[in-house]
Structures are given as structure tokens and as C-alpha cells.
Design a protein around this motif. Structure first.
Motif, PDB file in Angstrom:
ATOM      1  N   SER A 192      56.640  69.824  52.406  1.00  0.00           N
ATOM      2  CA  SER A 192      56.845  69.779  50.808  1.00  0.00           C
ATOM      3  C   SER A 192      56.287  68.766  50.250  1.00  0.00           C
ATOM      4  O   SER A 192      55.877  68.626  49.021  1.00  0.00           O
ATOM      5  N   SER A 193      57.054  67.387  50.535  1.00  0.00           N
ATOM      6  CA  SER A 193      56.880  66.293  49.861  1.00  0.00           C
ATOM      7  C   SER A 193      55.371  65.987  49.857  1.00  0.00           C
ATOM      8  O   SER A 193      55.070  65.394  48.595  1.00  0.00           O
ATOM      9  N   ILE A 194      54.861  65.795  50.922  1.00  0.00           N
ATOM     10  CA  ILE A 194      53.318  65.480  51.103  1.00  0.00           C
ATOM     11  C   ILE A 194      52.651  66.421  50.075  1.00  0.00           C
ATOM     12  O   ILE A 194      51.631  66.062  49.470  1.00  0.00           O
ATOM     13  N   ALA A 195      52.685  67.803  49.971  1.00  0.00           N
ATOM     14  CA  ALA A 195      52.341  68.785  49.242  1.00  0.00           C
ATOM     15  C   ALA A 195      52.381  68.467  47.881  1.00  0.00           C
ATOM     16  O   ALA A 195      51.554  68.497  46.786  1.00  0.00           O
ATOM     17  N   VAL A 196      53.824  68.139  47.358  1.00  0.00           N
ATOM     18  CA  VAL A 196      54.094  67.861  46.152  1.00  0.00           C
ATOM     19  C   VAL A 196      53.491  66.486  45.312  1.00  0.00           C
ATOM     20  O   VAL A 196      52.809  66.297  44.523  1.00  0.00           O
ATOM     21  N   CYS A 197      53.503  65.338  46.260  1.00  0.00           N
ATOM     22  CA  CYS A 197      53.036  64.199  45.925  1.00  0.00           C
ATOM     23  C   CYS A 197      51.540  64.045  45.753  1.00  0.00           C
ATOM     24  O   CYS A 197      50.879  63.470  44.911  1.00  0.00           O
ATOM     25  N   ASP A 198      50.770  64.798  46.687  1.00  0.00           N
ATOM     26  CA  ASP A 198      49.320  65.128  46.596  1.00  0.00           C
ATOM     27  C   ASP A 198      48.978  65.764  45.625  1.00  0.00           C
ATOM     28  O   ASP A 198      48.172  65.546  44.764  1.00  0.00           O
ATOM     29  N   GLY A 199      49.311  67.089  45.587  1.00  0.00           N
ATOM     30  CA  GLY A 199      49.145  67.924  44.398  1.00  0.00           C
ATOM     31  C   GLY A 199      48.036  68.660  44.284  1.00  0.00           C
ATOM     32  O   GLY A 199      47.632  69.693  43.404  1.00  0.00           O
ATOM     33  N   HIS A 200      47.095  68.165  44.954  1.00  0.00           N
ATOM     34  CA  HIS A 200      45.616  68.920  44.970  1.00  0.00           C
ATOM     35  C   HIS A 200      45.646  70.091  45.863  1.00  0.00           C
ATOM     36  O   HIS A 200      45.566  70.136  47.075  1.00  0.00           O
ATOM     37  N   TRP A 201      45.710  71.621  45.177  1.00  0.00           N
ATOM     38  CA  TRP A 201      45.995  72.599  45.783  1.00  0.00           C
ATOM     39  C   TRP A 201      44.784  73.605  46.130  1.00  0.00           C
ATOM     40  O   TRP A 201      44.787  74.370  46.979  1.00  0.00           O
ATOM     41  N   LEU A 202      43.877  73.497  45.086  1.00  0.00           N
ATOM     42  CA  LEU A 202      42.584  74.483  45.074  1.00  0.00           C
ATOM     43  C   LEU A 202      41.367  73.806  44.610  1.00  0.00           C
ATOM     44  O   LEU A 202      41.323  73.069  43.817  1.00  0.00           O
ATOM     45  N   PHE A 203      40.536  74.142  45.441  1.00  0.00           N
ATOM     46  CA  PHE A 203      39.154  73.677  45.082  1.00  0.00           C
ATOM     47  C   PHE A 203      38.223  74.892  44.826  1.00  0.00           C
ATOM     48  O   PHE A 203      37.998  75.812  45.743  1.00  0.00           O
ATOM     49  N   ALA A 204      37.458  75.086  43.748  1.00  0.00           N
ATOM     50  CA  ALA A 204      36.819  76.020  43.429  1.00  0.00           C
ATOM     51  C   ALA A 204      35.631  75.889  42.371  1.00  0.00           C
ATOM     52  O   ALA A 204      35.776  75.119  41.378  1.00  0.00           O
ATOM     53  N   LYS A 205      34.561  76.135  42.955  1.00  0.00           N
ATOM     54  CA  LYS A 205      33.265  75.670  42.040  1.00  0.00           C
ATOM     55  C   LYS A 205      32.999  74.487  41.620  1.00  0.00           C
ATOM     56  O   LYS A 205      32.809  74.159  40.140  1.00  0.00           O
ATOM     57  N   GLY A 206      33.364  73.588  42.326  1.00  0.00           N
ATOM     58  CA  GLY A 206      33.018  72.029  41.894  1.00  0.00           C
ATOM     59  C   GLY A 206      34.436  71.511  41.376  1.00  0.00           C
ATOM     60  O   GLY A 206      34.112  70.558  40.611  1.00  0.00           O
ATOM     61  N   LYS A 207      35.391  72.369  40.925  1.00  0.00           N
ATOM     62  CA  LYS A 207      36.658  71.901  40.361  1.00  0.00           C
ATOM     63  C   LYS A 207      37.846  71.777  41.283  1.00  0.00           C
ATOM     64  O   LYS A 207      38.106  72.802  42.025  1.00  0.00           O
ATOM     65  N   LEU A 208      38.690  70.730  41.193  1.00  0.00           N
ATOM     66  CA  LEU A 208      39.684  70.577  42.026  1.00  0.00           C
ATOM     67  C   LEU A 208      41.085  70.752  41.203  1.00  0.00           C
ATOM     68  O   LEU A 208      41.253  69.904  40.269  1.00  0.00           O
ATOM     69  N   PHE A 209      41.776  71.921  41.422  1.00  0.00           N
ATOM     70  CA  PHE A 209      43.040  72.026  40.603  1.00  0.00           C
ATOM     71  C   PHE A 209      44.210  71.387  41.365  1.00  0.00           C
ATOM     72  O   PHE A 209      44.317  71.779  42.604  1.00  0.00           O
ATOM     73  N   GLY A 210      44.956  70.731  40.696  1.00  0.00           N
ATOM     74  CA  GLY A 210      46.324  70.083  41.322  1.00  0.00           C
ATOM     75  C   GLY A 210      47.189  70.187  40.385  1.00  0.00           C
ATOM     76  O   GLY A 210      47.312  70.402  39.019  1.00  0.00           O
ATOM     77  N   LEU A 211      48.479  69.851  40.844  1.00  0.00           N
ATOM     78  CA  LEU A 211      49.862  70.052  39.964  1.00  0.00           C
ATOM     79  C   LEU A 211      49.900  68.808  39.049  1.00  0.00           C
ATOM     80  O   LEU A 211      50.387  69.023  37.815  1.00  0.00           O
ATOM     81  N   TRP A 212      49.347  67.857  39.410  1.00  0.00           N
ATOM     82  CA  TRP A 212      49.190  66.582  38.548  1.00  0.00           C
ATOM     83  C   TRP A 212      47.985  66.039  37.712  1.00  0.00           C
ATOM     84  O   TRP A 212      47.932  65.584  36.921  1.00  0.00           O
ATOM     85  N   HIS A 213      46.736  66.475  38.669  1.00  0.00           N
ATOM     86  CA  HIS A 213      45.610  66.232  37.880  1.00  0.00           C
ATOM     87  C   HIS A 213      44.517  67.455  38.083  1.00  0.00           C
ATOM     88  O   HIS A 213      44.674  68.342  38.766  1.00  0.00           O
ATOM     89  N   PHE A 214      43.606  67.317  37.217  1.00  0.00           N
ATOM     90  CA  PHE A 214      42.457  67.989  37.344  1.00  0.00           C
ATOM     91  C   PHE A 214      40.993  67.388  37.479  1.00  0.00           C
ATOM     92  O   PHE A 214      40.739  66.317  36.943  1.00  0.00           O
TER      93      PHE A 214
END
Length: 197
Positions: free
Chosen positions: A41-63
Motif C-alpha cells: 500500500s505504501s508503494i502504491a500511494v507513493c508512486d500514485g500512478h494508477w491508470l494509463f488510458a489513451k496516452g494519459k497517465l492518471f495518478g493520485l499526485w500527478h497527471f
């Protein structure tokens, strides 16, 4: 006064002897699994990039967007994703999953203390630790669901990143270990029965 102390010491050693190797092994295994879930869970939260779709990477902290030369261009301004309510939604999601890790750490600490400092309150500490691990599951799962709800129009099964699956697996482990910890505490010989003997 000394007779009471001697009797309490005798009860404590008797309690330690009655605990089977199998029970100690299961409790140690549960503690290890909770620790693994916290790391995931710590790795997932710190990295935060959870979804890649149509050339876009959606994350908890960044887009992020993928440029022409396949380089990622990331920004902390989540409004660039053109998703309605993404700022408030991501703040809510990342707060939940981050708080889930903190609560799970306290739960793990109680589980460990209940085994290392074995006393009359060990059973209660174990129960409290298991309840905190279950609370971590609720927080983590709610955070994941809010992330999915927010980006429901962009979701594809192959778009989920490895760090998203880390969070999903850790939430699943929090649930299994919390339920198992409470169940184990109920089926093992309770301390209050020993006091009556």
C-alpha cells in the motif's frame, strides 16, 4: 501482596505454556501478511500512478501525458486532465489511502505488542489491532472506489498499472487479515476462562 504477585506470575507462565505452536505460527503469519500489505500500500500511494488510458497517465499526485518522443510530461495540476471534480476527488482518494496506511501501521504495532508483551490484555490488544486492520481495509477500499468512480469514463482493464494492483491486493490482504485475526482470537482459548480456573 507477594502471594498475589507470585500467583499472577504463575498464571502468566501457565498462559504461555498453553499456547500451541500452531496458534503462534498462525499469529506470526498474520502479522507478516499485514506487514506485506502495508509495504504494498505504501508503494502504491507513493508512486500514485494508477491508470494509463489513451496516452494519459492518471495518478493520485500527478497527471501525465505521453509526448511524441514517448517521454512523459507530468504536472501536479490535475485540472489538465479535463475530468470534472478531479482535484477534490483525488484529494479525497489519496487522503483515504494514505490514512489507511497509517491506521494499518498502528494495527500492526498492536498485533506485535500483543505477542511480544504477553499479559492479561494481550487478547484485547490483538482484537484492537485486528479492528484497526479492518478499518484500514475500509479506508483503502473506499479510496480505490472513489478513484474508479472519478475516472469511470477512462477505465480499461489493461489500463491499470502495477501500483494500482498493489493497492488492490493490499486492501484485499487488510480484509483477510483483519477478519482472520478476529476469528482466531475467538476460537482460541480466551483469557477470562483461565481466570475462572
Amino acid at each position: 501482596m507477594t502471594a498475589i504477585a507470585v500467583q499472577a506470575q504463575w498464571l502468566l507462565t501457565r498462559r504461555r505454556r498453553t499456547r500451541s505452536f500452531f496458534e503462534m505460527f498462525i499469529r506470526s503469519l498474520l502479522i507478516l501478511c499485514v506487514a506485506i500489505a502495508i509495504v504494498l500500500s505504501s508503494i502504491a500511494v507513493c508512486d500514485g500512478h494508477w491508470l494509463f488510458a489513451k496516452g494519459k497517465l492518471f495518478g493520485l499526485w500527478h497527471f501525465c501525458t505521453v509526448g511524441n518522443n514517448s517521454a512523459l510530461k507530468c504536472a501536479t495540476d490535475l485540472t489538465l486532465a479535463n475530468v470534472r471534480g478531479i482535484n477534490a476527488g483525488m484529494t479525497f482518494a489519496r487522503s483515504l489511502v494514505s490514512f489507511a496506511v497509517v491506521v494499518a501501521i498502528f494495527g500492526l504495532e498492536l498485533l506485535m505488542v500483543s505477542q511480544v508483551c504477553e499479559d492479561v490484555n494481550s487478547r484485547r490488544k490483538w482484537s484492537m489491532g485486528s479492528i484497526l486492520v479492518l478499518l484500514s481495509f475500509l479506508l483503502s477500499f473506499t479510496g480505490v472506489l472513489s478513484f474508479l468512480f472519478l475516472l469511470r469514463d477512462h477505465i480499461t482493464l489493461t489500463g491499470f498499472t502495477l501500483t494500482y494492483w498493489c493497492e488492490f491486493i493490499s486492501a484485499f490482504l487488510f480484509f483477510l487479515n483483519g477478519i482472520s485475526g478476529l476469528h482466531l482470537n475467538n476460537i482460541t482459548f480466551p483469557w477470562n476462562r483461565m481466570r475462572k480456573n
